[in-house]
Write an enzyme that holds these catalytic residues in place. Structure first.
Site, PDB file in Angstrom:
ATOM      1  N   PHE A 131       0.855  -1.187   0.000  1.00  0.00           N
ATOM      2  CA  PHE A 131       0.000   0.000   0.000  1.00  0.00           C
ATOM      3  C   PHE A 131       0.892   1.237   0.000  1.00  0.00           C
ATOM      4  CE2 PHE A 131      -1.946   3.430   2.404  1.00  0.00           C
ATOM      5  CZ  PHE A 131      -3.269   3.445   1.994  1.00  0.00           C
ATOM      6  N   SER A 154       4.881  -5.450   2.517  1.00  0.00           N
ATOM      7  CA  SER A 154       3.929  -4.683   3.300  1.00  0.00           C
ATOM      8  C   SER A 154       2.548  -5.323   3.230  1.00  0.00           C
ATOM      9  CB  SER A 154       3.927  -3.235   2.805  1.00  0.00           C
ATOM     10  OG  SER A 154       3.146  -2.396   3.615  1.00  0.00           O
ATOM     11  N   MET A 155       1.537  -4.625   2.689  1.00  0.00           N
ATOM     12  CA  MET A 155       0.207  -5.238   2.574  1.00  0.00           C
ATOM     13  C   MET A 155       0.261  -6.559   1.830  1.00  0.00           C
ATOM     14  SD  MET A 155      -3.014  -2.687   1.901  1.00  0.00           S
ATOM     15  CE  MET A 155      -4.093  -4.106   1.732  1.00  0.00           C
ATOM     16  N   ASP A 164      11.705   0.793  10.561  1.00  0.00           N
ATOM     17  CA  ASP A 164      10.424   0.871   9.857  1.00  0.00           C
ATOM     18  C   ASP A 164       9.437   1.691  10.689  1.00  0.00           C
ATOM     19  OD1 ASP A 164       7.853   0.294   8.727  1.00  0.00           O
ATOM     20  OD2 ASP A 164       8.627  -1.597   7.932  1.00  0.00           O
ATOM     21  N   HIS A 181      10.640   1.348   5.825  1.00  0.00           N
ATOM     22  CA  HIS A 181       9.629   0.417   5.330  1.00  0.00           C
ATOM     23  C   HIS A 181       9.849   0.073   3.856  1.00  0.00           C
ATOM     24  CE1 HIS A 181       5.753  -1.573   5.499  1.00  0.00           C
ATOM     25  NE2 HIS A 181       5.344  -0.919   4.418  1.00  0.00           N
TER      26      HIS A 181
END
Length: 286
Positions: free
Chosen positions: A33, A99-100, A228, A257
């Site tokens: 995302f 991530s997502m 992160d 991140h």
């Protein structure tokens, strides 16, 4: 451009855009995302050069995929991934999520199993469970996520600037690992996403993946930066590593991140070492 249809909304198909390049063992890349498959720009060439068939797709609501008003939950995201894998008739797949996208990998394995999957790579992981609850005291208060959604409603464009600042640790990486041009390009991708999807995805971040994690039975690599600001390292990667006996954790000191971009060499090297050393198939859990 290739698309796979994963559903319909009224009279319109819900199509996912994907790119499918090269030959060899398939690797499926699932972006984070609020970006698109273009976020894998520094990984795709490395995988192709190493002899892997490389498939990257845009999550529903993002990139060049359709922007429906529903389906922004991990059961649907995993179903979308399953349809793509079945449509392309893939086997011996390496799933790589950022991530997502680590949620898709985890929910897919928890729901559909590993018959078609050989390995998993989770980069800047969202599992096992972000939300603070009585049985998950290490989590984050829900009020923080409510604030994110309020900010998206108030001014989605300003929210994405704030988010990308934390995504890249931009105060530290600007002009070094992240040029102003790269930042602007990512912002443009972010704000082109579905406004509804952008809002709804925040709720999906609170998904409890612990039952899915317990069902993972393929070798798993976890890569995470310990600086992160989006998915804090202490709440995610070490906890997931402890829950997965057959996992390997690679920690990148001082990394943000957005490590597929800011620390591409380290991420690529870790992935290549992990997927390049073929091991006998693990026994499947019953």
């Amino acid at each position: 451009m290739p698309y796979v249809t994963v559903g319909t909304e009224n009279s319109a198909p819900i199509d996912l855009y994907y790119e499918d390049h090269g030959s060899g063992q398939p690797v499926v890349l699932i972006h984070g995302f609020p970006l698109s498959s273009a976020a894998w720009e520094k990984q795709v060439p490395a995988l192709l050069m190493a002899g892997y068939r490389t498939i990257a797709y845009d999550r529903r609501g993002f990139g060049q995929s359709a922007q429906p008003t529903s389906g922004y939950d991990y059961d649907t995201f995993a179903s979308d991934l399953n349809m793509l894998i079945n449509e392309l008739d893939l086997s011996d797949v390496v799933l790589i999520g950022h991530s997502m996208g680590t949620g898709e990998v985890t929910r897919y394995l928890g729901t559909y199993g590993s018959d078609r999957i050989s390995r998993a790579v989770l980069v800047s992981t969202i599992p096992p469970y972000l939300l603070k609850t009585s049985d998950n005291p290490e989590g984050v208060d829900k009020a923080l996520f409510d604030g994110f959604q309020q900010a998206i409603v108030a001014d989605r464009y300003a929210y994405q600037t704030s988010f990308l600042n934390d995504f890249f640790n931009y105060d530290q990486t600007r002009g070094k690992q992240v040029s102003e041009e790269a930042y602007r390009a990512n912002w443009n991708v972010a704000v082109s996403a579905s406004p509804i999807g952008t809002y709804e995805c925040v709720s999906s971040w609170l998904t409890d993946f612990r039952a899915d994690v317990a069902r993972i039975d393929v070798p798993t690599l976890i890569i995470h930066g310990d600086a992160d600001r989006v998915l804090p390292y202490p709440l995610t990667a070490p906890r997931l590593n402890a829950m997965l006996p057959d996992s390997e954790l690679v920690t990148l000191p001082g990394a943000p991140h957005a490590i597929p971009w800011t620390h591409a060499d380290e991420v690529n090297n870790a992935i290549m070492q992990f997927i390049g050393a073929r091991t006998p198939a693990m026994s499947r859990k019953k």
